[in-house]
Design a protein around this motif. Structure first.
Motif, PDB file in Angstrom:
ATOM      1  N   THR A   1     -21.698 -48.549-102.417  1.00  0.00           N
ATOM      2  CA  THR A   1     -20.719 -49.174-103.304  1.00  0.00           C
ATOM      3  C   THR A   1     -20.308 -48.249-104.433  1.00  0.00           C
ATOM      4  N   THR A   2     -21.049 -47.164-104.620  1.00  0.00           N
ATOM      5  CA  THR A   2     -20.741 -46.193-105.675  1.00  0.00           C
ATOM      6  C   THR A   2     -20.455 -44.830-105.047  1.00  0.00           C
ATOM      7  N   PRO A   3     -19.672 -43.987-105.735  1.00  0.00           N
ATOM      8  CA  PRO A   3     -19.351 -42.680-105.169  1.00  0.00           C
ATOM      9  C   PRO A   3     -20.591 -41.805-105.063  1.00  0.00           C
ATOM     10  N   PRO A   4     -20.749 -41.103-103.956  1.00  0.00           N
ATOM     11  CA  PRO A   4     -21.958 -40.301-103.751  1.00  0.00           C
ATOM     12  C   PRO A   4     -21.918 -38.989-104.529  1.00  0.00           C
ATOM     13  N   HIS A   5     -23.046 -38.655-105.143  1.00  0.00           N
ATOM     14  CA  HIS A   5     -23.220 -37.360-105.811  1.00  0.00           C
ATOM     15  C   HIS A   5     -24.109 -36.465-104.952  1.00  0.00           C
ATOM     16  N   ALA A   6     -24.285 -35.248-105.393  1.00  0.00           N
ATOM     17  CA  ALA A   6     -24.997 -34.259-104.570  1.00  0.00           C
ATOM     18  C   ALA A   6     -26.406 -34.703-104.183  1.00  0.00           C
ATOM     19  N   PRO A   7     -27.223 -35.236-105.111  1.00  0.00           N
ATOM     20  CA  PRO A   7     -28.559 -35.671-104.676  1.00  0.00           C
ATOM     21  C   PRO A   7     -28.524 -36.829-103.682  1.00  0.00           C
ATOM     22  N   ASP A   8     -27.495 -37.691-103.787  1.00  0.00           N
ATOM     23  CA  ASP A   8     -27.364 -38.781-102.823  1.00  0.00           C
ATOM     24  C   ASP A   8     -27.108 -38.230-101.425  1.00  0.00           C
ATOM     25  N   VAL A   9     -26.194 -37.267-101.340  1.00  0.00           N
ATOM     26  CA  VAL A   9     -25.860 -36.677-100.044  1.00  0.00           C
ATOM     27  C   VAL A   9     -27.077 -35.982 -99.449  1.00  0.00           C
ATOM     28  N   ALA A  10     -27.806 -35.249-100.293  1.00  0.00           N
ATOM     29  CA  ALA A  10     -28.996 -34.554 -99.807  1.00  0.00           C
ATOM     30  C   ALA A  10     -30.063 -35.542 -99.352  1.00  0.00           C
ATOM     31  N   ALA A  11     -30.206 -36.665-100.057  1.00  0.00           N
ATOM     32  CA  ALA A  11     -31.214 -37.666 -99.665  1.00  0.00           C
ATOM     33  C   ALA A  11     -30.871 -38.292 -98.321  1.00  0.00           C
ATOM     34  N   ILE A  12     -29.581 -38.558 -98.096  1.00  0.00           N
ATOM     35  CA  ILE A  12     -29.170 -39.123 -96.812  1.00  0.00           C
ATOM     36  C   ILE A  12     -29.465 -38.137 -95.684  1.00  0.00           C
ATOM     37  N   ALA A  13     -29.129 -36.880 -95.918  1.00  0.00           N
ATOM     38  CA  ALA A  13     -29.382 -35.865 -94.892  1.00  0.00           C
ATOM     39  C   ALA A  13     -30.874 -35.744 -94.594  1.00  0.00           C
ATOM     40  N   ALA A  14     -31.706 -35.784 -95.644  1.00  0.00           N
ATOM     41  CA  ALA A  14     -33.156 -35.662 -95.435  1.00  0.00           C
ATOM     42  C   ALA A  14     -33.701 -36.866 -94.674  1.00  0.00           C
ATOM     43  N   ALA A  15     -33.224 -38.061 -95.021  1.00  0.00           N
ATOM     44  CA  ALA A  15     -33.699 -39.257 -94.326  1.00  0.00           C
ATOM     45  C   ALA A  15     -33.270 -39.253 -92.873  1.00  0.00           C
ATOM     46  N   ALA A  16     -32.061 -38.742 -92.610  1.00  0.00           N
ATOM     47  CA  ALA A  16     -31.544 -38.739 -91.248  1.00  0.00           C
ATOM     48  C   ALA A  16     -32.382 -37.883 -90.319  1.00  0.00           C
ATOM     49  N   GLU A  17     -33.054 -36.862 -90.864  1.00  0.00           N
ATOM     50  CA  GLU A  17     -33.872 -35.981 -90.032  1.00  0.00           C
ATOM     51  C   GLU A  17     -34.971 -36.759 -89.304  1.00  0.00           C
ATOM     52  N   ALA A  18     -35.454 -37.815 -89.956  1.00  0.00           N
ATOM     53  CA  ALA A  18     -36.567 -38.565 -89.374  1.00  0.00           C
ATOM     54  C   ALA A  18     -36.114 -39.629 -88.387  1.00  0.00           C
ATOM     55  N   THR A  19     -34.812 -39.845 -88.250  1.00  0.00           N
ATOM     56  CA  THR A  19     -34.329 -40.942 -87.402  1.00  0.00           C
ATOM     57  C   THR A  19     -33.831 -40.479 -86.045  1.00  0.00           C
ATOM     58  N   ASP A  20     -33.477 -39.201 -85.927  1.00  0.00           N
ATOM     59  CA  ASP A  20     -32.854 -38.697 -84.705  1.00  0.00           C
ATOM     60  C   ASP A  20     -31.642 -39.559 -84.343  1.00  0.00           C
ATOM     61  N   ALA A  21     -30.894 -39.964 -85.373  1.00  0.00           N
ATOM     62  CA  ALA A  21     -29.723 -40.830 -85.191  1.00  0.00           C
ATOM     63  C   ALA A  21     -28.520 -40.186 -85.848  1.00  0.00           C
ATOM     64  N   ARG A  22     -27.357 -40.501 -85.321  1.00  0.00           N
ATOM     65  CA  ARG A  22     -26.143 -40.036 -85.996  1.00  0.00           C
ATOM     66  C   ARG A  22     -25.922 -40.866 -87.261  1.00  0.00           C
ATOM     67  N   VAL A  23     -25.346 -40.221 -88.258  1.00  0.00           N
ATOM     68  CA  VAL A  23     -25.205 -40.834 -89.581  1.00  0.00           C
ATOM     69  C   VAL A  23     -23.785 -41.351 -89.752  1.00  0.00           C
ATOM     70  N   VAL A  24     -23.671 -42.593 -90.218  1.00  0.00           N
ATOM     71  CA  VAL A  24     -22.379 -43.195 -90.531  1.00  0.00           C
ATOM     72  C   VAL A  24     -22.454 -43.734 -91.947  1.00  0.00           C
ATOM     73  N   LEU A  25     -21.581 -43.243 -92.810  1.00  0.00           N
ATOM     74  CA  LEU A  25     -21.494 -43.774 -94.170  1.00  0.00           C
ATOM     75  C   LEU A  25     -20.598 -45.008 -94.146  1.00  0.00           C
ATOM     76  N   LEU A  26     -21.038 -46.052 -94.845  1.00  0.00           N
ATOM     77  CA  LEU A  26     -20.368 -47.355 -94.784  1.00  0.00           C
ATOM     78  C   LEU A  26     -19.923 -47.784 -96.183  1.00  0.00           C
ATOM     79  N   PRO A  27     -18.835 -47.231 -96.716  1.00  0.00           N
ATOM     80  CA  PRO A  27     -18.353 -47.709 -98.020  1.00  0.00           C
ATOM     81  C   PRO A  27     -17.928 -49.168 -97.931  1.00  0.00           C
ATOM     82  N   LEU A  28     -18.403 -49.988 -98.871  1.00  0.00           N
ATOM     83  CA  LEU A  28     -18.078 -51.414 -98.905  1.00  0.00           C
ATOM     84  C   LEU A  28     -16.845 -51.596 -99.778  1.00  0.00           C
TER      85      LEU A  28
END
Length: 477
Positions: free
Chosen positions: A132-159
């Motif tokens: 719901t809020t605009p992503p900053h650099a640490p947010d983007v990095a956190a998403i990328a780091a979390a995605a490593e553990a899922t073996d899933a493609r990432v989809v950002l879902l702005p509400l």
């Protein structure tokens, strides 16, 4: 048939009900079901559900709908978009009632923000990240780091539903998300999910339910994972590594190498740099987020004299569609306040007591002109989209506006046969049958403008090009 225009939140809910993204719900809940959801987070049959999805109408409308057995639900332009089969009415207080029952679609709703309901996300694991809020650099990095553990493609879902975006409007949030997605190889799917102000994080849980209905298999902590059949993924706390100048999960960065700023301080730091018109390092926020935040900050800058754009044309010519698109474009590009005065909406809110005689239609356009002139006087932009068939009244509006600022007349010249073929509201058919008297273009004249600053045939020009033509006209002195 009884008709009603739901609130913006209810219209967003209706979109998702018709889309199937609220399954197992097929319609609006009755009072007992809504109370069960509030009290226990479940539907009466025990199915987990976080937020009551209800429709509230005046008591008089509820009485008519109960007698008829159905209620037509229309969008802001009074286009019928769905039919509610009324199964129950319950008092809601203050002269209002809730209506419950299943809904079925009539005509697709044309959303003012241009967002289309998403297609299913396909097979395979999908890590969906609502925002719901605009992503900053640490947010983007956190998403990328979390995605490593899922073996899933990432989809950002702005509400982007009513009340959901925080810090940007829906379109700006989508653009900021798109910029962030490009950095980590993700995709973006906007969800038109409204904020319901539910307690205990239930709005987030509803977002998780919608995401799961679209095919998301993994959700960040705090977004309703588990109950929606999805797996929970922890977004790691991030720290700036002094050695590498890269945002890294804090657990991987020794305390002595953790640099300033802290991740939680980044949004305020970026806002301060933008307020002082200083450069924002990419280490803090993606370029797309900076651009959107700078654009929002510019909205408080002083403005020049205002302007009114009057779109005139036959019913079904495309006036409202173009005006809505211009409204969205100007909201993004100008610091001015931009007010949309659509003919159908004004009829509902400002001229509800008027009929459709020539006298009343002229008075309706004069009222629109008065409001537009006031918006112009205060330095804003007024976009008006009535039929306005009579040249004399258009001239009156021009005079009212030009006493305070600039007036631009746009003739949407779509031919009658095209307008009649569209006939989304069934008005031309009724006029041909004699059920509507003095209907413009059929039994009452439309006086073609000879003083229009711009003419657009919407049967030959698509909406995007029409918007650019209007913006170009506004840029001319």
């Amino acid at each position: 048939m009884t008709s009603w225009i739901p609130s913006p939140v209810e219209l967003d809910d209706l979109d998702l009900l018709l889309h199937g993204a609220y399954r197992p719900l097929t319609g609006f809940l009755d009072a007992d079901a809504a109370a069960a959801v509030v009290e226990s987070g479940t539907l009466p049959d025990g199915t987990p559900w976080p937020v009551p999805i209800t429709l509230t109408v005046p008591d008089a409308t509820a009485d008519e709908a109960v007698r008829a057995g159905t209620l037509t639900l229309s969008d802001e332009q009074r286009t019928p978009v769905a039919e509610l089969a009324v199964e129950r009415a319950d008092p809601a207080g203050d002269g209002r009632s809730t209506l419950a029952g299943p809904v079925r679609g009539l005509h697709p709703r044309e959303r003012a923000d241009g967002v289309r309901l998403p297609d299913p996300l396909g097979d395979g694991p999908v890590f969906g990240v609502p925002m719901t809020t605009p992503p900053h650099a640490p947010d983007v990095a956190a998403i990328a780091a979390a995605a490593e553990a899922t073996d899933a493609r990432v989809v950002l879902l702005p509400l982007v539903g009513d009340g959901s975006p925080d810090g940007l409007d829906g379109a700006g949030l989508v653009r900021a998300a798109t910029g962030a997605a490009a950095e980590i190889g993700a995709s973006v799917v906007a969800l038109p999910l409204a904020r319901h102000d539910a307690a205990d994080g239930r709005d987030n849980a509803l977002a998780g339910r919608v995401a799961a209905a679209l095919g998301v298999t993994h959700l960040p902590d705090g977004w309703g994972a588990g109950a929606a059949g999805t797996k929970s993924v922890a977004l790691p706390e991030m720290a700036l590594d002094r050695a590498t100048k890269v945002w890294t999960p804090t657990a991987r960065v020794p305390a002595e190498r953790r640099d300033e700023p802290a991740a939680a301080d980044v949004p305020a730091l970026v806002a301060d740099l933008i307020a002082r018109d200083e450069p924002v390092p990419r280490l803090l926020t993606p370029l797309a987020t900076e651009r959107e935040l700078r654009g929002r900050a510019a909205a408080t800058a002083p403005v020049r004299a205002g302007v009114t754009v009057l779109f005139t044309g036959l019913s079904g010519s495309g006036k409202s569609t173009i005006a809505n698109a211009v409204h969205a474009a100007l909201t993004e590009r100008t610091p001015r306040s931009v007010t949309l005065l659509d003919g159908d909406v004004v009829r509902t809110m400002l001229s509800s007591e008027l009929g459709f005689s020539r006298e009343h239609r002229e008075l309706n356009v004069r009222r629109i002109g008065f409001v537009a002139a006031e918006v112009t006087r205060h330095g804003g932009v007024a976009l008006c989209a009535p039929i306005a068939p009579y040249a004399s009244v258009r001239a009156e509006v021009r005079a009212m506006v030009e006493a305070h600022g600039r007036f631009v007349l746009v003739h949407v010249s779509t031919p009658l046969e095209v307008c009649e073929a569209r006939d989304r509201k069934g008005l031309y058919a009724k006029a041909r049958r004699g059920e509507i008297a003095e209907f413009t273009g059929i039994s009452d004249p439309y006086e073609t403008p000879t003083d229009a600053e711009l003419t657009i045939d919407a049967s030959r020009v698509d909406v995007a090009e029409a918007v650019e033509r209007v913006l170009a006209a506004l840029e001319r002195p």
